[in-house]
Design an enzyme around this catalytic site. Structure first.
Site, PDB file in Angstrom:
ATOM      1  N   ALA A  95       0.824  -1.213   0.000  1.00 42.18           N
ATOM      2  CA  ALA A  95       0.000   0.000   0.000  1.00 42.18           C
ATOM      3  C   ALA A  95       0.857   1.262   0.000  1.00 42.18           C
ATOM      4  CB  ALA A  95      -0.931  -0.008   1.212  1.00 42.18           C
ATOM      5  N   ARG A 112      14.593   3.366  14.083  1.00 40.24           N
ATOM      6  CA  ARG A 112      14.225   4.677  14.609  1.00 40.24           C
ATOM      7  C   ARG A 112      14.915   5.043  15.915  1.00 40.24           C
ATOM      8  NH1 ARG A 112       7.780   3.800  13.544  1.00 40.24           N
ATOM      9  NH2 ARG A 112       7.844   3.954  11.261  1.00 40.24           N
ATOM     10  N   CYS A 127       3.642   7.096  11.630  1.00 36.93           N
ATOM     11  CA  CYS A 127       2.655   7.994  11.025  1.00 36.93           C
ATOM     12  C   CYS A 127       1.998   8.911  12.055  1.00 36.93           C
ATOM     13  CB  CYS A 127       1.592   7.179  10.282  1.00 36.93           C
ATOM     14  SG  CYS A 127       0.936   5.780  11.212  1.00 36.93           S
ATOM     15  N   GLY A 156      -3.220   1.668   8.182  1.00 38.45           N
ATOM     16  CA  GLY A 156      -1.940   1.711   8.873  1.00 38.45           C
ATOM     17  C   GLY A 156      -1.377   0.332   9.139  1.00 38.45           C
ATOM     18  N   ARG A 185      -7.341   1.828  17.230  1.00 36.33           N
ATOM     19  CA  ARG A 185      -7.676   1.498  15.844  1.00 36.33           C
ATOM     20  C   ARG A 185      -9.190   1.598  15.688  1.00 36.33           C
ATOM     21  NH1 ARG A 185      -3.846   1.410  12.326  1.00 36.33           N
ATOM     22  NH2 ARG A 185      -2.704  -0.400  13.131  1.00 36.33           N
ATOM     23  N   HIS A 237      -5.654   9.176   9.630  1.00 37.05           N
ATOM     24  CA  HIS A 237      -5.558   9.119  11.091  1.00 37.05           C
ATOM     25  C   HIS A 237      -6.038  10.428  11.713  1.00 37.05           C
ATOM     26  CE1 HIS A 237      -3.613   5.395  10.698  1.00 37.05           C
ATOM     27  NE2 HIS A 237      -2.398   5.679  11.089  1.00 37.05           N
TER      28      HIS A 237
END
Length: 338
Positions: free
Chosen positions: A14, A100, A131, A162, A237, A244
């Site tokens: 995606a 990260r 995100c 997501g 969610r 979002h």
């Protein structure tokens, strides 16, 4: 203009699909585009800028053919192949959580800390944040710079996209079956997602928070370069396909009025303010952010429970600014340094 050969790892997913769209839309100076995926997808064709490109198998790709690699195929793939790409001289922009927290790898939101892109030389890897972190920090950056932020209390309402294409298909399938009076089965989601809200994204940690929630804590502190910020997230969610939403409550170091905050946000890069109570105007993920590059902010108001508190409602397209666009914005800064 100088051209750059680019590889997309996870090209059939995606986010990979949106990466192709944005590279074309923003006229990124692509020389050769290499679309990489698993053996199962190799040999298929995808479109880019009016051309049909064959998908190549990731495992056999020579990364010395590309100057930039956009990774979005899962942490295990990045763990295995990003160092290989970096060793071949390719600069990796990784959209997973794998790198990260590495202190030697810059974690970048261009509107917030673009100066850190110059640190890529240590490892040839740049990390793209979560995100939810990205959209929140784009909106909070002008306030942080103006008056400082002591504490962030955030509740997210995150779309199923997501979690990937299969999660979108699961929501669609569950919705159809429930509306038809049929029983459903949960697959990717830990519980029924259709017509429901799940306060559970990522594995639970020892402190009771989920991994998704802790990502927001770790990443916010690293990007702002401020370990003193207190962050209290709850990530949920919801049965929305794309986009979002976040309810963000902050306590600033110096009091900032809602009108002054609104003015700061109206002039901030990457931010669009939709906030008119008299007209009932505020942004929503589906009607405003989907397919758009900006972070949208509304419901800007002073917190009646805190003297230095502000409340914001923040929405953004999680596949664009929350993933693909942020990666490509990093690449746009990077190519000026290559």
């Amino acid at each position: 203009m100088k051209k750059f050969d680019v590889a997309i790892v996870g090209a059939t997913g995606a986010v990979g699909e949106v990466m192709r769209e944005i590279l074309a839309q923003r006229d990124f100076p692509v020389g050769n585009l290499h679309l990489l995926a698993s053996e199962k997808s190799a040999g298929s064709r995808l479109q880019f800028a009016g051309k049909s490109i064959i998908v190549e198998e990731l495992a056999g790709f020579d990364f010395s053919k590309a100057q930039i690699a956009l990774f979005s195929a899962g942490g295990s793939v990045s763990s295995a192949f990003a160092p290989i790409a970096a060793a071949a001289g390719c600069v990796v922009i990784d959209n997973t959580s794998h790198f990260r927290r590495d202190p030697d790898i810059p974690l970048v939101v261009p509107e917030v800390n673009a100066h850190r892109i110059a640190d890529y030389g240590k490892t040839h890897i740049i990390a793209n944040p979560n995100c939810s972190t990205i959209q929140m920090l784009v909106a909070l950056k002008p306030i942080y710079d103006a008056v400082g932020i002591e504490r962030i209390n955030v509740s997210t309402y995150q779309a199923v996209s997501g979690a990937g294409r299969q999660a979108v298909e699961e929501l669609a399938s569950q919705t159809v079956r429930l509306l038809s009076g049929q029983a459903i089965e949960s697959g990717l989601s830990p519980k029924q997602i259709a017509f429901n809200a799940l306060p559970h994204i990522g594995d639970f940690q020892e402190n009771g928070y989920t991994l998704e929630e802790m990502k927001m804590v770790w990443e916010t502190r690293k990007i702002f370069e401020d370990e003193s910020i207190k962050i209290n997230p709850t990530c949920v969610r919801i049965p929305v396909f794309h986009g979002h939403s976040e309810a963000v409550h902050i306590e600033t170091k110096t009091k900032l009025s809602a009108p002054d905050a609104r003015k700061l946000l109206q002039s901030a890069p990457g931010v669009v303010v939709i906030d008119d109570r008299s007209a009932g105007e505020y942004p929503t993920a589906m009607t405003d952010s989907v397919g758009k590059d900006s972070v949208f902010v509304g419901r800007i108001r002073e917190d009646i429970s805190s003297e230095r508190g502000l409340n914001l409602w923040i929405v953004s397209d999680n596949l664009r600014k929350g993933a693909a666009l942020n990666s490509i914005q990093i690449a746009e800064v990077l190519i000026k340094q290559l």
